[in-house]
Scaffold this motif. Structure first.
Motif, PDB file in Angstrom:
ATOM      1  N   GLY A 232      -1.539   1.614   4.517  1.00 12.61           N
ATOM      2  CA  GLY A 232      -1.780   2.945   3.945  1.00 12.61           C
ATOM      3  C   GLY A 232      -1.118   4.073   4.704  1.00 12.61           C
ATOM      4  O   GLY A 232      -0.933   5.160   4.170  1.00 12.61           O
ATOM      5  N   MET A 233      -0.762   3.841   5.967  1.00 14.29           N
ATOM      6  CA  MET A 233      -0.267   4.963   6.769  1.00 14.29           C
ATOM      7  C   MET A 233       1.069   5.505   6.250  1.00 14.29           C
ATOM      8  O   MET A 233       1.284   6.715   6.217  1.00 14.29           O
ATOM      9  CB  MET A 233      -0.168   4.545   8.240  1.00 14.29           C
ATOM     10  CG  MET A 233       0.062   5.682   9.218  1.00 14.29           C
ATOM     11  SD  MET A 233      -0.727   7.272   8.859  1.00 14.29           S
ATOM     12  CE  MET A 233      -2.280   7.148   9.708  1.00 14.29           C
ATOM     13  N   ALA A 234       1.960   4.603   5.821  1.00 14.41           N
ATOM     14  CA  ALA A 234       3.249   5.084   5.316  1.00 14.41           C
ATOM     15  C   ALA A 234       3.037   5.955   4.066  1.00 14.41           C
ATOM     16  O   ALA A 234       3.698   6.988   3.892  1.00 14.41           O
ATOM     17  CB  ALA A 234       4.175   3.909   4.999  1.00 14.41           C
ATOM     18  N   ALA A 235       2.093   5.552   3.217  1.00 13.05           N
ATOM     19  CA  ALA A 235       1.802   6.366   2.031  1.00 13.05           C
ATOM     20  C   ALA A 235       1.193   7.701   2.435  1.00 13.05           C
ATOM     21  O   ALA A 235       1.538   8.749   1.880  1.00 13.05           O
ATOM     22  CB  ALA A 235       0.852   5.616   1.087  1.00 13.05           C
TER      23      ALA A 235
ATOM     24  N   SER B  82       0.827  -1.211   0.000  1.00  9.86           N
ATOM     25  CA  SER B  82       0.000   0.000   0.000  1.00  9.86           C
ATOM     26  C   SER B  82       0.859   1.258   0.000  1.00  9.86           C
ATOM     27  O   SER B  82       0.408   2.307  -0.452  1.00  9.86           O
ATOM     28  CB  SER B  82      -0.938   0.010   1.206  1.00  9.86           C
ATOM     29  OG  SER B  82      -0.208   0.167   2.413  1.00  9.86           O
ATOM     30  N   PHE B  83       2.097   1.159   0.491  1.00  9.00           N
ATOM     31  CA  PHE B  83       2.966   2.342   0.387  1.00  9.00           C
ATOM     32  C   PHE B  83       3.162   2.694  -1.080  1.00  9.00           C
ATOM     33  O   PHE B  83       3.033   3.853  -1.486  1.00  9.00           O
ATOM     34  CB  PHE B  83       4.326   2.109   1.058  1.00  9.00           C
ATOM     35  CG  PHE B  83       5.345   3.158   0.665  1.00  9.00           C
ATOM     36  CD1 PHE B  83       5.176   4.466   1.072  1.00  9.00           C
ATOM     37  CD2 PHE B  83       6.419   2.833  -0.164  1.00  9.00           C
ATOM     38  CE1 PHE B  83       6.076   5.456   0.668  1.00  9.00           C
ATOM     39  CE2 PHE B  83       7.315   3.810  -0.566  1.00  9.00           C
ATOM     40  CZ  PHE B  83       7.146   5.131  -0.145  1.00  9.00           C
ATOM     41  N   ALA B  84       3.439   1.680  -1.900  1.00  6.93           N
ATOM     42  CA  ALA B  84       3.690   1.938  -3.323  1.00  6.93           C
ATOM     43  C   ALA B  84       2.402   2.355  -4.041  1.00  6.93           C
ATOM     44  O   ALA B  84       2.346   3.403  -4.696  1.00  6.93           O
ATOM     45  CB  ALA B  84       4.290   0.690  -3.975  1.00  6.93           C
ATOM     46  N   LEU B  85       1.361   1.560  -3.893  1.00  2.22           N
ATOM     47  CA  LEU B  85       0.128   1.843  -4.639  1.00  2.22           C
ATOM     48  C   LEU B  85      -0.478   3.180  -4.226  1.00  2.22           C
ATOM     49  O   LEU B  85      -0.864   3.990  -5.083  1.00  2.22           O
ATOM     50  CB  LEU B  85      -0.891   0.717  -4.406  1.00  2.22           C
ATOM     51  CG  LEU B  85      -2.238   0.917  -5.117  1.00  2.22           C
ATOM     52  CD1 LEU B  85      -2.062   0.900  -6.631  1.00  2.22           C
ATOM     53  CD2 LEU B  85      -3.253  -0.144  -4.686  1.00  2.22           C
ATOM     54  N   GLU B  86      -0.538   3.423  -2.936  1.00  5.16           N
ATOM     55  CA  GLU B  86      -1.209   4.636  -2.478  1.00  5.16           C
ATOM     56  C   GLU B  86      -0.348   5.891  -2.661  1.00  5.16           C
ATOM     57  O   GLU B  86      -0.867   6.996  -2.665  1.00  5.16           O
ATOM     58  CB  GLU B  86      -1.679   4.461  -1.035  1.00  5.16           C
ATOM     59  CG  GLU B  86      -2.833   3.461  -0.929  1.00  5.16           C
ATOM     60  CD  GLU B  86      -4.061   3.951  -1.695  1.00  5.16           C
ATOM     61  OE1 GLU B  86      -4.300   3.416  -2.805  1.00  5.16           O
ATOM     62  OE2 GLU B  86      -4.746   4.868  -1.220  1.00  5.16           O
ATOM     63  N   SER B  87       0.965   5.699  -2.809  1.00  3.69           N
ATOM     64  CA  SER B  87       1.807   6.821  -3.239  1.00  3.69           C
ATOM     65  C   SER B  87       1.546   7.115  -4.710  1.00  3.69           C
ATOM     66  O   SER B  87       1.425   8.281  -5.118  1.00  3.69           O
ATOM     67  CB  SER B  87       3.294   6.499  -3.056  1.00  3.69           C
ATOM     68  OG  SER B  87       3.633   6.414  -1.699  1.00  3.69           O
ATOM     69  N   ALA B  88       1.455   6.049  -5.518  1.00  4.64           N
ATOM     70  CA  ALA B  88       1.239   6.224  -6.962  1.00  4.64           C
ATOM     71  C   ALA B  88      -0.102   6.899  -7.235  1.00  4.64           C
ATOM     72  O   ALA B  88      -0.216   7.766  -8.114  1.00  4.64           O
ATOM     73  CB  ALA B  88       1.326   4.872  -7.676  1.00  4.64           C
TER      74      ALA B  88
END
Ligand code: MOS
Length: 721
Positions: free
Chosen positions: A692-695, A349-355
């Motif tokens: 999701g929190m890291a994103a 979710s860090f990658a997806l939610e950053s994107a």
């Protein structure tokens, strides 16, 4: 009655953890670990260790303890001292047992090891050329898969159709569970039967692994773990400490305690794998997603025993016609990797939610609006609709509560601080496992609810009493929950955010059964309600205008108690719906204009996680998860040097947030009991808090500074202007 049953015991030091057990005649073991990352052990000289003060015996692959590789629920679990191959730095290769811990530790330092060293591969980036396809995901999906709209020949074609495309590579660090309680065990044999006191995520699972490892009858292994000082996936498998304590206690015929040092915990247990993830998103100018591609590489130890599955959950977040994912693994000479809180979902979710945030910027669109425009109704490639999804409500409530309307595309300043807001979606599948629970009614009008399981700080113990009380229609103060003992029926494993749904469903079945038995007893020949139509309410048997508490009834018929075991398992519901918890994460960061330090000043998570049984423990679970998300974003990372040695394997160098790093944490639940999933209606809260929190933090950092950092942890150097 305290609202969290184990709270007073823990804060007053009365809770007994594994290593708190001290038995007459107990010896202490200290493990020896490898100092190379790859090679073969040619010789181990134990002479000095064996003649050191207090030493009882010492073991090595040349002089091993008898252990076999268990193969249970988690697959094979590695056991130490069975071969001479070293595949990572810090691998357990020996055990010294002495009268005291200090004597064992000092003697362990004298063990001379001769290696035939081979070149080691320890960097994920360097290992990319040797990447292999990962095994199928936990739901059986292949490591590479694509879903394409009719007439679309490849994901590249779909992406080229654009018109708005973002493509970027993200990476996440190696993490250690860093549970407060180091892995430890006290083992004692008595007439061929073993009792092991060792913090674990499921007493019966630990007993099963020990049974196989020691090659004994299941009935002769008793695993006890009433309190566990944090686990997070890192105590799902039986620890090296428990295997060695059990085997050494058998060999020496006396109780043995083995406690890993903090430094040993970093390599002799397991970690969360580092990942590299490439994401491409294609969207129309109105924000409709036309294509998603997510390719992941996970570090894996040389035995390829665990892959951090970051691509597969991307099927669940958004509706799109075209999706392609792949999951690769890169075998390295690194410590074992394993489940860690939200395995896959957290770094994925860090990658997806950053994107998604990058796409919102490219579209000049509000990131919440973009997410809601592409909200999924079912996982892609699976036709079963979510049993319920209230993510939009989570975002609506969250946005209002957090003041999202005040956000600007480029943050704002407050004195010397650059202030930004970020958000992300959180998801974690709602799962449950087969579970059995015994419910007992006693003649003093109290009840007991017992299942093997574990409460590693999750609140499960309290939840058992609450669901038990509700099912028996009596106050929670009259229900004693019992947990953390393999002698109880198998169930209540603390993993996969399943504890409440799994054990709770079984409690409801067991309670109904024990009430049926009570009523049959009440109306049986010679009993107070012989031949009458009886019913049950409020802890009482009722008939003909008369009532007796179950305690009175049991006393009258001369029974001390009656009990029933209820079992529950996932079933038909899996063919009807998809199940997940959902959440909206919000955070505010402040980046100092001159020092470039990042502080998270506020955060809020709003969750649709089904029914909440216990507001306090649920909120605490989520807070812990959200703080871990901040920790992943800004603090945590195990640095593995080229020679495989972790550079920061202690709690001074491995950064974790302290109170000063965390200010305001707000948690809110929208409560929609999911009785399509299980009779309790709970969907799971153990892991989603960190997803999701890291994103959200990285997105807020972008909002504050205009700097997009695509790796975690984000450090000061990343934010230099
Ligand atoms: Mo946990 S990572 O659900 O064991």
């Amino acid at each position: 009655m305290p609202s969290r049953l184990d709270g007073p015991l823990k804060v007053t030091g009365q809770a007994t953890y594994g290593a708190d057990n001290n038995l007459p005649g107990m010896a202490h073991g200290c493990i020896v670990v490898s100092t190379i990352a790859h090679g073969e052990i040619r010789a181990m000289d134990l002479t000095a260790a064996r003649s050191a003060p207090g030493v009882i015996d010492a073991y090595s692959p040349f002089d091993p303890l008898d252990l076999r590789t268990p193969n249970t629920l988690f697959g094979e679990t590695w056991v130490p001292l069975q071969d001479k191959e070293v595949t990572y730095y810090g691998q357990p290769i020996g055990l010294v047992v002495a009268e005291t811990y200090e004597q064992a530790r000092d003697a362990a330092m004298t063990v001379e090891v001769t290696y035939h060293e081979r070149p080691a591969l320890t960097s994920l980036r360097d290992g990319l050329p040797s990447a292999e396809d990962a095994p199928p995901s936990r739901d059986g999906s292949p490591s590479t898969m694509a879903i394409l709209a009719p007439g679309v020949s490849s994901i590249e074609d779909a992406l080229e159709a654009g018109p708005v495309v973002v493509e970027a590579t993200y990476s996440t660090a190696t993490q250690n569970h860093a549970a407060m309680e180091p892995h430890s065990a006290v083992a004692v044999w008595d007439s061929g039967a073993l009792t092991v006191y060792s913090g674990n995520q499921g007493a019966n699972l630990q007993a099963m692994e020990l049974t196989e490892a020691l090659n004994v009858d299941p009935s002769s292994v008793h695993s006890v773990n009433p309190f566990v000082g944090g686990a997070f996936g890192g105590k799902a498998r039986t620890s090296v400490a428990a295997f060695l304590a059990a085997a050494a206690a058998r060999a020496l015929d006396r109780p043995v305690k083995v406690v890993l040092s903090r430094e040993q915990v970093f390599t002799a247990t397991a970690t969360r794998a580092a990942t590299i993830q490439k994401i491409a998103l294609g969207a129309a100018t109105d924000g409709s997603l036309n294509a998603i591609r997510h390719d992941s590489w996970s570090a894996t130890p040389m035995d390829r025993s665990f892959v951090e599955p970051t691509s597969h959950s991307t099927r669940e977040y958004y509706a799109t016609q075209n999706l392609a994912i792949s999951q690769k693994m890169v075998p390295l000479n690194i410590p074992p990797t394993t489940f860690m809180r939200a395995p896959g979902e957290a770094p994925g979710s860090f990658a997806l939610e950053s994107a998604i945030d990058e796409l919102a910027v490219a579209l000049n669109m509000d990131p919440i609006e973009l997410r809601m425009k592409n909200d999924s109704t079912a996982p892609l490639g699976k036709d079963l609709l979510w049993s319920g999804k209230h993510l939009e409500e989570c975002f609506r409530i969250g946005a209002a509560r957090f003041g999202w309307a005040h956000r600007t595309p480029h943050g704002h300043t407050d004195g010397d601080w650059l202030v930004g807001l970020g958000t992300a979606t959180a998801m974690f599948p709602a799962l449950r496992f087969p579970a059995s629970v015994e419910v007992t009614l006693r003649n003093d009008d109290t009840a007991e609810v017992a299942t093997s399981g574990a409460d590693p700080g999750t609140g499960l113990l309290t939840v058992l009493s609450l669901v038990g009380a509700e099912s028996l229609d009596i106050p929670p103060a009259r229900v004693t929950p019992r947990l953390g003992d393999s002698a109880f029926p198998p169930g209540g494993m603390s993993g996969g955010s399943t504890g409440t749904a799994s054990a709770g469903s079984a409690i409801m079945i067991a309670a109904a059964q024990v009430i049926d038995e009570l009523l049959a007893l009440a109306s049986s020949p010679g009993a107070p309600f012989e031949g009458l139509e009886v019913s049950y309410a409020d802890g009482r048997v009722l008939a003909d205008g008369q009532a007796m508490t179950f305690g009175e009834l049991l006393r009258t018929v001369n029974r001390s108690s009656i009990s029933a075991i209820g079992s529950s398992a996932p079933g038909e519901e899996l063919t009807k719906h998809s199940f997940s918890s959902f959440g909206a994460q919000f955070c505010e960061v402040r980046v100092h204009k001159w020092t470039r330090e990042t502080r998270v000043s506020r955060m809020l998570g709003v969750f649709d996680a089904g029914r909440i049984i216990n507001a306090k423990t649920a909120r605490s679970q989520i807070i812990g998860g959200m703080i871990w998300g901040v920790s992943a974003a800004l603090h945590e990372g195990l640095e593995i040097e080229e020679n495989g040695r972790p550079a920061n394997a202690d709690l001074a160098g491995y950064l974790l947030p302290v109170n000063a790093d965390i200010s305001d944490v707000d948690v809110h639940f929208v409560e929609y009991p999911d009785t399509l999933h299980n009779t309790v209606g709970a969907k799971g809260i153990g892991e989603i808090g960190m997803v999701g929190m890291a994103a959200a933090v990285a997105n807020a950092v972008y909002n504050a500074t205009g700097i997009r950092v695509r790796h975690i942890p984000i450090v000061i150097e990343d934010l230099l202007p």
